[in-house]
Design a protein around this motif. Structure first.
Motif, mmCIF file in Angstrom:
data_model
loop_
_atom_site.group_PDB
_atom_site.id
_atom_site.type_symbol
_atom_site.label_atom_id
_atom_site.label_comp_id
_atom_site.label_asym_id
_atom_site.label_seq_id
_atom_site.Cartn_x
_atom_site.Cartn_y
_atom_site.Cartn_z
ATOM 1 N N TYR A 237 0.538 -0.893 0.230
ATOM 2 C CA TYR A 237 0.138 0.295 -0.039
ATOM 3 C C TYR A 237 0.593 0.865 0.582
ATOM 4 O O TYR A 237 2.011 1.247 0.412
ATOM 5 N N GLY A 238 0.700 1.791 -0.963
ATOM 6 C CA GLY A 238 1.516 3.230 -0.914
ATOM 7 C C GLY A 238 0.892 4.659 -0.674
ATOM 8 O O GLY A 238 1.940 5.663 -0.728
ATOM 9 N N GLY A 239 -0.373 4.392 -0.362
ATOM 10 C CA GLY A 239 -0.909 6.123 0.254
ATOM 11 C C GLY A 239 -0.795 6.518 2.029
ATOM 12 O O GLY A 239 -0.205 5.507 2.415
ATOM 13 N N THR A 240 -0.493 7.292 1.953
ATOM 14 C CA THR A 240 -0.470 8.256 3.709
ATOM 15 C C THR A 240 -1.308 8.240 3.927
ATOM 16 O O THR A 240 -1.766 8.174 5.500
ATOM 17 N N ARG A 241 -2.641 8.270 3.361
ATOM 18 C CA ARG A 241 -4.157 8.112 4.289
ATOM 19 C C ARG A 241 -4.618 7.139 4.444
ATOM 20 O O ARG A 241 -4.726 6.176 4.085
ATOM 21 N N PHE B 193 1.839 -2.006 4.596
ATOM 22 C CA PHE B 193 1.589 -0.264 4.300
ATOM 23 C C PHE B 193 3.260 0.696 4.629
ATOM 24 O O PHE B 193 3.281 0.636 5.378
ATOM 25 N N LEU B 194 3.669 1.319 3.318
ATOM 26 C CA LEU B 194 4.332 1.395 2.903
ATOM 27 C C LEU B 194 4.989 2.878 4.284
ATOM 28 O O LEU B 194 5.841 3.215 4.689
ATOM 29 N N LYS B 195 3.405 3.411 4.523
ATOM 30 C CA LYS B 195 3.621 4.548 5.564
ATOM 31 C C LYS B 195 3.864 4.297 6.974
ATOM 32 O O LYS B 195 4.651 5.471 7.718
ATOM 33 N N ASP B 196 4.116 2.562 7.281
ATOM 34 C CA ASP B 196 4.847 2.808 8.616
ATOM 35 C C ASP B 196 6.218 1.989 8.827
ATOM 36 O O ASP B 196 6.660 1.157 9.321
ATOM 37 N N GLU C 275 29.106 2.924 -9.882
ATOM 38 C CA GLU C 275 29.888 3.336 -9.082
ATOM 39 C C GLU C 275 31.346 1.544 -8.910
ATOM 40 O O GLU C 275 30.245 1.139 -8.556
ATOM 41 N N GLU C 276 32.122 1.419 -8.837
ATOM 42 C CA GLU C 276 32.675 -0.263 -8.404
ATOM 43 C C GLU C 276 32.311 -0.425 -7.313
ATOM 44 O O GLU C 276 31.628 -1.979 -7.632
ATOM 45 N N LYS C 277 32.376 -0.122 -6.069
ATOM 46 C CA LYS C 277 31.930 -0.506 -4.733
ATOM 47 C C LYS C 277 30.159 -0.756 -4.956
ATOM 48 O O LYS C 277 29.979 -1.192 -3.640
ATOM 49 N N GLY C 278 29.605 0.161 -5.922
ATOM 50 C CA GLY C 278 28.107 0.040 -5.481
ATOM 51 C C GLY C 278 28.220 0.815 -4.751
ATOM 52 O O GLY C 278 28.280 2.328 -3.827
ATOM 53 N N PHE C 279 26.630 -0.025 -4.077
ATOM 54 C CA PHE C 279 26.189 1.609 -3.288
ATOM 55 C C PHE C 279 26.217 0.895 -1.433
ATOM 56 O O PHE C 279 26.426 -0.052 -1.567
ATOM 57 N N ASP C 280 26.332 2.981 -1.029
ATOM 58 C CA ASP C 280 26.860 2.278 0.516
ATOM 59 C C ASP C 280 25.555 1.947 1.049
ATOM 60 O O ASP C 280 24.196 1.973 0.873
ATOM 61 N N GLN C 281 25.389 1.008 2.343
ATOM 62 C CA GLN C 281 24.556 0.497 2.858
ATOM 63 C C GLN C 281 23.761 1.528 3.551
ATOM 64 O O GLN C 281 23.895 2.824 3.915
ATOM 65 N N VAL C 282 21.946 1.503 3.994
ATOM 66 C CA VAL C 282 21.296 2.355 4.453
ATOM 67 C C VAL C 282 20.582 1.776 5.596
ATOM 68 O O VAL C 282 20.317 0.849 5.422
ATOM 69 N N GLU C 283 20.807 3.000 6.385
ATOM 70 C CA GLU C 283 19.781 1.916 7.969
ATOM 71 C C GLU C 283 18.700 2.704 7.836
ATOM 72 O O GLU C 283 17.758 3.435 7.889
ATOM 73 N N ASP C 284 17.965 1.368 7.416
ATOM 74 C CA ASP C 284 16.010 1.310 7.210
ATOM 75 C C ASP C 284 15.719 0.592 7.131
ATOM 76 O O ASP C 284 15.835 -0.069 7.541
ATOM 77 N N ASP C 285 14.476 1.075 6.711
ATOM 78 C CA ASP C 285 13.673 -0.807 6.967
ATOM 79 C C ASP C 285 13.044 -1.316 5.424
ATOM 80 O O ASP C 285 12.658 -1.916 5.836
ATOM 81 N N LEU D 149 5.856 7.910 -1.514
ATOM 82 C CA LEU D 149 6.301 6.121 -0.893
ATOM 83 C C LEU D 149 7.115 4.970 -2.233
ATOM 84 O O LEU D 149 7.489 4.068 -1.867
ATOM 85 N N MET D 150 5.311 4.858 -2.563
ATOM 86 C CA MET D 150 5.884 4.113 -3.485
ATOM 87 C C MET D 150 7.146 3.700 -4.536
ATOM 88 O O MET D 150 8.157 3.726 -5.134
#
Length: 106
Positions: free
Chosen positions: A7-11, A33-36, A48-58, A86-87
């Motif tokens: 679900y990509g809605g915020t409401r 529910f992506l909003k959560d 980039e050769e090394k690829g993506f940096d790590q991201v701390e999230d869900d 969100l989507m």
């Protein structure tokens, strides 16, 4: 069969959610529910050769559930002729997942 609905809605109880609930009816589905969730934007490091940096999230938690799905339903409101932010953020992160060794079958 494992069905996941994103679900990509915020409401809460918005039109997209109500329409999706009508479509899935009594089916057993895993609702996300992506909003959560906390989902950060990323810097495009596809080339980039090394690829993506790590991201701390869900995000990894969400994509793990998606990877287990047999059927994936994208439920998003349409704002200015496009999907919700969100989507869009979730889909944008696929570039990172495609290069992530933790998801070799993505």
């Amino acid at each position: 069969m494992n069905i996941v609905v994103l679900y990509g809605g915020t409401r809460d109880g918005g039109n997209t959610e109500l329409l999706t609930e009508t479509v899935i009816g009594d089916l057993s589905v895993d609702k996300i529910f992506l909003k959560d969730y906390q989902m950060n934007h990323i810097v495009d490091q596809r080339h980039e050769e090394k690829g993506f940096d790590q991201v701390e999230d869900d995000y990894d938690q969400i994509v793990s559930k998606v990877m287990d799905a047999d059927v994936l339903i994208f439920a998003t409101p349409i704002y200015w002729y496009g999907m919700s932010s969100l989507m869009k953020t979730f889909v944008d992160r696929w570039s990172q997942t495609a290069r992530d060794n933790n998801f070799p079958n993505f």
